[in-house]
Design a protein around this motif. Structure first.
Motif, PDB file in Angstrom:
ATOM      1  N   UNK A 708      35.641   5.115  23.992  1.00  0.00           N
ATOM      2  CA  UNK A 708      34.514   4.375  24.051  1.00  0.00           C
ATOM      3  C   UNK A 708      34.109   3.791  25.365  1.00  0.00           C
ATOM      4  N   UNK A 709      33.062   3.066  25.763  1.00  0.00           N
ATOM      5  CA  UNK A 709      32.654   2.658  26.913  1.00  0.00           C
ATOM      6  C   UNK A 709      33.576   1.434  27.091  1.00  0.00           C
ATOM      7  N   UNK A 710      34.161   1.025  28.127  1.00  0.00           N
ATOM      8  CA  UNK A 710      34.822  -0.231  28.568  1.00  0.00           C
ATOM      9  C   UNK A 710      33.941  -1.374  28.212  1.00  0.00           C
ATOM     10  N   UNK A 711      34.383  -2.561  27.771  1.00  0.00           N
ATOM     11  CA  UNK A 711      33.576  -3.694  27.434  1.00  0.00           C
ATOM     12  C   UNK A 711      34.517  -4.979  28.157  1.00  0.00           C
ATOM     13  N   UNK A 712      33.816  -5.638  28.965  1.00  0.00           N
ATOM     14  CA  UNK A 712      34.748  -6.709  29.312  1.00  0.00           C
ATOM     15  C   UNK A 712      33.755  -8.033  29.557  1.00  0.00           C
ATOM     16  N   UNK A 713      34.466  -9.265  29.562  1.00  0.00           N
ATOM     17  CA  UNK A 713      34.017 -10.440  30.033  1.00  0.00           C
ATOM     18  C   UNK A 713      34.942 -11.120  31.240  1.00  0.00           C
ATOM     19  N   UNK A 714      34.332 -11.596  32.086  1.00  0.00           N
ATOM     20  CA  UNK A 714      35.010 -12.286  33.326  1.00  0.00           C
ATOM     21  C   UNK A 714      34.241 -13.631  33.067  1.00  0.00           C
ATOM     22  N   UNK A 715      35.258 -14.676  33.140  1.00  0.00           N
ATOM     23  CA  UNK A 715      35.087 -16.190  33.238  1.00  0.00           C
ATOM     24  C   UNK A 715      35.637 -16.762  34.571  1.00  0.00           C
ATOM     25  N   UNK A 745      30.937 -19.595  36.015  1.00  0.00           N
ATOM     26  CA  UNK A 745      30.161 -18.424  35.642  1.00  0.00           C
ATOM     27  C   UNK A 745      30.768 -17.348  34.640  1.00  0.00           C
ATOM     28  N   UNK A 746      30.117 -16.807  34.226  1.00  0.00           N
ATOM     29  CA  UNK A 746      30.484 -15.560  33.124  1.00  0.00           C
ATOM     30  C   UNK A 746      29.810 -14.260  33.515  1.00  0.00           C
ATOM     31  N   UNK A 747      30.380 -13.209  33.371  1.00  0.00           N
ATOM     32  CA  UNK A 747      30.020 -11.971  33.575  1.00  0.00           C
ATOM     33  C   UNK A 747      30.390 -11.151  32.292  1.00  0.00           C
ATOM     34  N   UNK A 748      29.197 -10.477  31.765  1.00  0.00           N
ATOM     35  CA  UNK A 748      29.547  -9.695  30.322  1.00  0.00           C
ATOM     36  C   UNK A 748      28.947  -8.229  30.706  1.00  0.00           C
ATOM     37  N   UNK A 749      30.037  -7.341  30.355  1.00  0.00           N
ATOM     38  CA  UNK A 749      29.736  -5.745  30.218  1.00  0.00           C
ATOM     39  C   UNK A 749      29.833  -5.208  29.149  1.00  0.00           C
ATOM     40  N   UNK A 750      28.802  -4.737  28.613  1.00  0.00           N
ATOM     41  CA  UNK A 750      29.008  -3.906  27.040  1.00  0.00           C
ATOM     42  C   UNK A 750      28.703  -2.405  27.175  1.00  0.00           C
ATOM     43  N   UNK A 751      28.769  -1.853  28.392  1.00  0.00           N
ATOM     44  CA  UNK A 751      28.416  -0.334  28.531  1.00  0.00           C
ATOM     45  C   UNK A 751      27.203  -0.170  29.255  1.00  0.00           C
ATOM     46  N   UNK A 752      26.799   0.942  29.729  1.00  0.00           N
ATOM     47  CA  UNK A 752      25.615   1.182  30.394  1.00  0.00           C
ATOM     48  C   UNK A 752      25.749   0.959  31.925  1.00  0.00           C
ATOM     49  N   UNK A 753      24.236   0.728  32.492  1.00  0.00           N
ATOM     50  CA  UNK A 753      24.272   0.637  33.975  1.00  0.00           C
ATOM     51  C   UNK A 753      24.035  -0.811  34.517  1.00  0.00           C
ATOM     52  N   UNK A 754      24.373  -1.864  33.458  1.00  0.00           N
ATOM     53  CA  UNK A 754      23.814  -3.008  33.941  1.00  0.00           C
ATOM     54  C   UNK A 754      24.922  -3.989  33.088  1.00  0.00           C
TER      55      UNK A 754
END
Length: 815
Positions: A708-715, A745-754
């Protein structure tokens, strides 16, 4: 009617079934022939038998008796027993005889002490201990022990009959978790982890368990240890003494034990709270979650809307509700129209199917309450009394007293207040030697009137609490209970938490006093108000179990959302189960920084233990948090699924593991997808290394699910900023984050191109386009490498969470 028919009917209505099988034995058998109690003629128990299979559950290691007597601290046991019609006679010593009325019901017996002849003043009578060989499940509060097949139970049938044994003269049972220690026979609670439940009507023994209740004769004043005072005057109390003490003993198949208790409640006139005719202890709503949020009579709409969005039916006011505790007049700034203003809030919420509740501190009395000022009530609880040894004018700051014993105890002496007639006086200390003096006195305390007092006048040391409040004696406790009932009757409130119930030990009655307050309150409620009423408290007693809906507790703000009181929350769940209590997890406070994963962690625990929770929030917090709507939607979906019985038993057992994570998505109104979730957490910090040595961090983790696509959160921490963030998966799949990050700040990636950039409160700042392809993660072990240029100080830290989802399970509504 024929004589034969009359005799048959008379036999059927006889209140017992017994026979003398031999010259030695006496038997009592329940009407449904399930439970048999057998005694030797000397009064000793011979058997406690599941009569359907003739299995004796009596532990015969030591002798046991139906009722024992204590006089002058010495126990006396019967030496003879006989039964005539519905009266058991127990003979003690040479001339003492106790008369006990008994009745045989379908699956239980009742025993009531009616009289004692030839006895001097008794200290205590005990019903039991009744030792059993059942040790699988022991409900220490409810007084029921059970194995897979059979349950034995004892129930006190009035307030003065206390669950437990007279271990302590103050009638407070030892408070600790006996099941967490190796020596289950040691009931000394010193140096054991404190909990809010205690060893009462049932306790473990080396061979199984024992059942026990008792009643104290309160015909005279007693000096006891109480509420932090080594010497406390427990005043005499006329409740009929030991005469009238009454219990029920039952035996039934294990799966019918709770039903049997409900039958006993109805048949014996105990409190039996219901909703639409159904017993609250058996309804899913007994463990319903609720919102805790401030509101006032002009601004109730926001709180109602939040409760609706969360899909909950109960809204609880916890802010500045009352001007004072004692008389419970409402805080004028919030409810300028008094009870009518609160009633209007209740009626408005009712239109949406929402009930309102408020928080009380039981018998805590604030120093601005009319019970204290300007004329103190004579029923404020006292530690004890002495007399003054000389006339006093209205200004003297040193007061001579005959005895210091109740005044020089400072372990729980928070207000240092005495009462002489209608004046309250605070003192700094007590002289170390005779003549005994109260020193550094403040006359006319709490706006009472300074007055002159004559030699020999009584001076009373008032009892107080660390909350800087006074407490009540027995009579005032009952009046305060009625004050709270009047509030509920006048406004239509339908939820209450008896916080601080332990304050009612101020009566000198121990657990008796704790149960008395809610009992009197409940008895004075309007009948229509009792339908669906939610009653909870942070502690319970054997008798209070019949009144309250569930146990609950609050204010665990000492650590993070997942960490605060977690061990206590989990330890309580088996306690609830073995005592037939609806599950609750306590209070959880929403803060603007809580993540959706944190919320679902809590909701998964709620589903696992079928335990409700209190969700503490505010208009300010909801406005600040960028994901408030999503949080309330998650609460709604999870709670709806839980209360509908959608979580199968095997799944709930799996979810009890605190390390498991889940995500719930709605399919339809009555069905959901539950995704098992794997979250791996890492921390990348600023390092000082040798020139040329890499500054990145590498972490190993496992994806237990399909590709599955990688999902991550950076804080980022509050002191961290960085740029040029590079993530590499398995040393060849690279992602470059093309933005600098500022502190928190927080970055969240849930797949895709953004990816999405949030502030620390999860408010969306913007969406950032990525140049990335094929960043997928297959099932199995992986390595993540992360690097960045830290712009902050040496404590710079970045937290990374990787998330993968498993195959969803379909959940469907059951009821």
């Amino acid at each position: 009617m024929t004589l034969i028919k009359f005799l048959r009917l008379s036999l059927l209505s006889l209140n017992m079934v017994w026979c003398s099988c031999t010259d030695q034995n006496l038997e009592l058998t329940s009407k449904n022939d399930t439970l048999k109690l057998e005694f030797y003629k000397n009064g000793r128990f011979k058997s406690i038998t599941d009569n359907t299979i003739s299995k004796n559950y009596l532990d015969t290691t030591d002798p046991s008796y139906l009722m024992s007597i204590r006089m002058d601290s010495v126990f006396h046991y019967p030496h003879a027993m006989d039964i005539q019609e519905d009266i058991i006679s127990l003979h003690y010593g040479s001339s003492m005889v106790a008369k006990i009325k008994f009745e045989s019901k379908d699956d239980y017996f009742t025993f009531e002490l009616k009289d004692i002849h030839g006895a001097g003043p008794l200290d205590v009578i005990t019903w039991g201990p009744y030792p059993t060989t059942i040790g699988e499940t022991i409900g220490e509060t409810i007084g029921v022990v059970r194995n897979h097949d059979f349950a034995l139970g004892i129930q006190a049938l009035n307030l003065k009959t206390l669950g437990g044994f007279p271990y302590n003269d103050n009638d407070c049972m030892p408070e600790f978790d006996v099941f967490s220690q190796d020596d289950i026979t040691n009931i000394n609670s010193n140096d054991k982890p404190h909990v809010l439940y205690r060893i009462e009507a049932a306790k473990p023994t080396p061979n199984g368990s024992s059942l026990q209740t008792y009643c104290r004769n309160r015909y005279k004043d007693r000096i006891i240890e109480n509420l932090g005072h080594e010497k406390f005057l427990a005043p005499k109390y006329d409740d009929g003494g030991v005469i009238g003490s009454k219990i029920a003993i039952f035996g039934t198949p294990s799966d019918q034990a709770l039903e049997t208790i409900g039958s006993i409640e109805k048949a014996e006139g105990l409190p039996h709270p219901t909703k639409d005719g159904k017993w609250m202890k058996t309804l899913p709503e007994a463990s319903a979650s609720y919102i805790i949020m401030d509101f006032d009579q002009d601004h109730i709409d926001d709180a109602i809307e939040v409760t609706k969005k969360a899909g909950l039916k109960h809204l609880y006011h916890y802010g500045k509700t009352f001007e004072s505790w004692g008389h419970f007049q409402l805080f004028e700034d919030h409810f300028p129209d008094g009870y009518e203003g609160l009633k209007a809030c209740v009626e408005k919420a009712k239109e949406y199917g929402i009930s309102l509740g408020v928080h009380t501190l039981s018998n805590f009395i604030t120093t601005n309450d009319p019970y204290v000022t300007p004329v103190p009530d004579k029923r404020l609880a006292e530690v004890g009394q002495s007399v003054i040894l000389s006339d006093l004018d209205a200004h003297q700051t040193e007061i001579p007293i005959a005895s210091p014993e109740f005044f020089n105890q400072f372990k729980n002496n928070n207000l240092r207040t005495v009462r002489i007639n209608d004046e309250l006086i605070r003192y700094g200390e007590v002289s170390e030697h005779q003549p005994w003096m109260l020193l550094d006195c403040q006359r006319g305390a709490f706006n009472t009137k300074r007055s002159a007092h004559r030699k020999g006048t009584t001076i009373a040391k008032l009892l107080d609490h660390a909350y800087k409040v006074f407490l009540s004696n027995t009579d005032l406790t009952q009046e305060i209970s009625k004050n709270i009932a009047n509030l509920y009757n006048a406004t239509g409130l339908r939820q209450i938490s008896f916080d601080g119930l332990e304050g009612n030990k101020s009566t000198g009655l121990g657990n008796y006093g704790e149960a008395m307050m809610p009992y009197v309150w409940y008895a004075h409620l309007n009948d229509d108000l009792k339908n669906g009423l939610i009653i909870d408290a942070s502690r319970t007693t054997h008798f209070f179990w019949h009144i309250y809906t569930r146990m609950n507790w609050g204010e665990p703000w000492y650590a993070g959302f997942r960490e605060s009181q977690t061990e206590y929350r989990m330890k309580n769940q088996p306690y609830f189960r073995r005592n037939f209590m609806p599950g609750m997890l306590g209070w959880f406070q929403m803060t603007p920084k809580i993540s959706l994963e944190d919320i679902e962690w809590m909701l998964a625990r709620s589903a696992a233990f079928d335990a409700g929770f209190a969700f503490v929030t505010s208009k300010e917090t909801l406005s600040a948090h960028g994901q408030s709507e999503n949080i309330l939607e998650l609460v709604q979906q999870w709670e709806s699924a839980r209360l509908s019985g959608a979580f199968p038993k095997a799944l709930k057992q799996e979810m009890e593991d605190l390390k498991t994570e889940y995500h719930l998505e709605m399919i339809s109104e009555n069905s959901w997808h539950l995704f098992p979730t794997n979250i791996a957490s890492f921390s990348h910090t600023k390092k000082e290394k040798q020139p040329g040595e890499p500054l990145h961090s590498s972490f190993n983790f496992d994806n237990p699910f399909k590709k599955q696509p990688l999902q991550f959160t950076i804080k980022l921490s509050e002191s961290t900023s960085c740029r040029n963030i590079i993530m590499e998966l398995d040393n060849y799949k690279k992602m470059v984050l093309p933005i600098p990050l500022s502190p928190n700040q927080i970055v969240r990636y849930e797949g895709g191109d953004e990816l999405i950039l949030f502030d620390q409160h999860w408010n969306k700042i913007n969406t950032v386009a990525l140049e990335v392809s094929g960043l997928e993660i297959s099932k199995g072990k992986h390595t993540l490498t992360i690097d960045c240029e830290f712009l902050g100080n040496d404590t710079s830290e970045m937290n990374i969470e990787l998330k993968t989802l498993g195959k969803p399970k379909v959940l469907s509504k059951v009821h």
